[in-house]
Design an enzyme around this catalytic site. Sequence first.
Site, PDB file in Angstrom:
ATOM      1  N   LYS A 108      91.614 103.504  -1.769  1.00 17.45           N
ATOM      2  CA  LYS A 108      91.336 104.625  -2.664  1.00 17.45           C
ATOM      3  C   LYS A 108      89.817 104.799  -2.838  1.00 17.45           C
ATOM      4  CE  LYS A 108      95.490 103.702  -5.437  1.00 17.45           C
ATOM      5  NZ  LYS A 108      95.991 103.659  -6.829  1.00 17.45           N
ATOM      6  N   TYR A 146     101.109 112.193  -4.997  1.00 18.21           N
ATOM      7  CA  TYR A 146     101.586 111.571  -6.238  1.00 18.21           C
ATOM      8  C   TYR A 146     102.689 112.385  -6.917  1.00 18.21           C
ATOM      9  CZ  TYR A 146      98.109 107.798  -6.412  1.00 18.21           C
ATOM     10  OH  TYR A 146      97.385 106.655  -6.167  1.00 18.21           O
ATOM     11  N   PHE A 151      99.443 110.534 -17.238  1.00 19.99           N
ATOM     12  CA  PHE A 151      98.178 110.251 -16.546  1.00 19.99           C
ATOM     13  C   PHE A 151      98.074 110.961 -15.198  1.00 19.99           C
ATOM     14  CE2 PHE A 151     101.130 106.700 -15.781  1.00 19.99           C
ATOM     15  CZ  PHE A 151     101.206 106.678 -14.378  1.00 19.99           C
ATOM     16  N   ARG A 179     102.725  95.587   0.510  1.00 26.11           N
ATOM     17  CA  ARG A 179     102.838  95.625  -0.961  1.00 26.11           C
ATOM     18  C   ARG A 179     102.558  94.253  -1.572  1.00 26.11           C
ATOM     19  NH1 ARG A 179     103.537 100.385  -4.006  1.00 26.11           N
ATOM     20  NH2 ARG A 179     104.987  99.343  -5.401  1.00 26.11           N
ATOM     21  N   THR A 227     100.840  96.604  -9.532  1.00 26.67           N
ATOM     22  CA  THR A 227     100.116  97.823  -9.929  1.00 26.67           C
ATOM     23  C   THR A 227      99.245  97.565 -11.151  1.00 26.67           C
ATOM     24  OG1 THR A 227     101.911  99.200  -9.103  1.00 26.67           O
ATOM     25  CG2 THR A 227     100.418 100.227 -10.687  1.00 26.67           C
ATOM     26  N   ARG A 272      94.372  93.417  -5.278  1.00 25.26           N
ATOM     27  CA  ARG A 272      94.076  93.807  -6.661  1.00 25.26           C
ATOM     28  C   ARG A 272      93.738  92.592  -7.522  1.00 25.26           C
ATOM     29  NH1 ARG A 272      99.156  98.015  -6.937  1.00 25.26           N
ATOM     30  NH2 ARG A 272      98.082  99.849  -6.099  1.00 25.26           N
ATOM     31  N   ASN A 312      92.632 100.696  -8.995  1.00 26.11           N
ATOM     32  CA  ASN A 312      93.229  99.481  -8.436  1.00 26.11           C
ATOM     33  C   ASN A 312      93.141  99.403  -6.908  1.00 26.11           C
ATOM     34  OD1 ASN A 312      95.193 101.314  -7.823  1.00 26.11           O
ATOM     35  ND2 ASN A 312      96.794 100.402  -9.089  1.00 26.11           N
ATOM     36  N   HIS A 357      96.501 102.025  -2.433  1.00 25.99           N
ATOM     37  CA  HIS A 357      97.862 102.548  -2.589  1.00 25.99           C
ATOM     38  C   HIS A 357      98.642 102.090  -1.367  1.00 25.99           C
ATOM     39  CE1 HIS A 357     101.285 105.185  -3.164  1.00 25.99           C
ATOM     40  NE2 HIS A 357     101.206 105.383  -1.858  1.00 25.99           N
ATOM     41  N   GLU A 360     104.562 109.873   3.273  1.00 27.31           N
ATOM     42  CA  GLU A 360     103.118 109.798   3.080  1.00 27.31           C
ATOM     43  C   GLU A 360     102.372 109.889   4.424  1.00 27.31           C
ATOM     44  OE1 GLU A 360     102.751 106.290   0.619  1.00 27.31           O
ATOM     45  OE2 GLU A 360     103.845 107.282  -1.003  1.00 27.31           O
TER      46      GLU A 360
HETATM   47  P1  CMP Z   1      99.498 103.563  -6.971  1.00 22.24           P
HETATM   48  O1  CMP Z   1     100.157 102.398  -6.335  1.00 22.24           O
HETATM   49  O2  CMP Z   1      98.575 104.385  -6.181  1.00 22.24           O
HETATM   50  O3  CMP Z   1     100.628 104.520  -7.570  1.00 22.24           O
HETATM   51  C1  CMP Z   1     100.513 105.240  -8.771  1.00 22.24           C
HETATM   52  C2  CMP Z   1      99.246 104.964  -9.503  1.00 22.24           C
HETATM   53  O4  CMP Z   1      99.229 105.336 -10.858  1.00 22.24           O
HETATM   54  C3  CMP Z   1      99.012 103.471  -9.532  1.00 22.24           C
HETATM   55  O5  CMP Z   1      98.672 103.029  -8.242  1.00 22.24           O
HETATM   56  C4  CMP Z   1      97.939 103.344 -10.591  1.00 22.24           C
HETATM   57  O6  CMP Z   1      96.645 103.481 -10.044  1.00 22.24           O
HETATM   58  C5  CMP Z   1      98.227 104.549 -11.480  1.00 22.24           C
HETATM   59  N1  CMP Z   1      98.717 104.151 -12.788  1.00 22.24           N
HETATM   60  C6  CMP Z   1      99.789 103.391 -13.070  1.00 22.24           C
HETATM   61  N2  CMP Z   1      99.943 103.268 -14.390  1.00 22.24           N
HETATM   62  C7  CMP Z   1      98.939 103.977 -14.964  1.00 22.24           C
HETATM   63  C8  CMP Z   1      98.562 104.249 -16.304  1.00 22.24           C
HETATM   64  N3  CMP Z   1      99.251 103.755 -17.342  1.00 22.24           N
HETATM   65  N4  CMP Z   1      97.478 105.030 -16.510  1.00 22.24           N
HETATM   66  C9  CMP Z   1      96.801 105.542 -15.476  1.00 22.24           C
HETATM   67  N5  CMP Z   1      97.110 105.324 -14.164  1.00 22.24           N
HETATM   68  C10 CMP Z   1      98.163 104.548 -13.923  1.00 22.24           C
END
Ligand code: CMP
Length: 134
Positions: free
Chosen positions: A3, A43, A51, A81, A87, A98, A108, A111, A122
Amino acid sequence: MCKPDAVERGLVGEIVSRIERKGLRLVAAELRTADTALAEAHYAEHAERPFFGELVSFLTRSPVFAMVVEGPADNTFSLVRTMVGATKVDDAAPGTIRGDFATITTENLVHASDAHESARREIDLWFPGRDLAG
Ligand code: CMP
């Protein structure tokens, strides 16, 4: 996908290196800046989350390094993963990407597709017309 935070922090090499050392292989990769439509499509499953707007702004703020990764069996998404880690950064174990490099869940670093179906979807989004989805 590395990312924007991973590209900005110069962690692409570290992340690709971990994937390759694991025994997985890059079959496509591209540094590109996603537009809003691509980020929203990527997404889409989070569209109703509070969010979502923040997520789309984050993903479009600077280039990402999108990758297609292949392994010897049909569990590549699962292997990746596990390497990426949880996450929520508080839950991401040391030794994961991470766990080793991220401090906040919104940034983080990586993805990774969570199933064959999401990987196919994707890959088609990020590498359209390339017939890479397997
Ligand atoms: P990703 O694996 O890219 O998939 C969805 C993303 O949402 C996740 O990584 C996080 O970066 C983001 N995410 C998850 N929970 C939250 C949250 N509570 N607030 C903001 N971003 C979030």
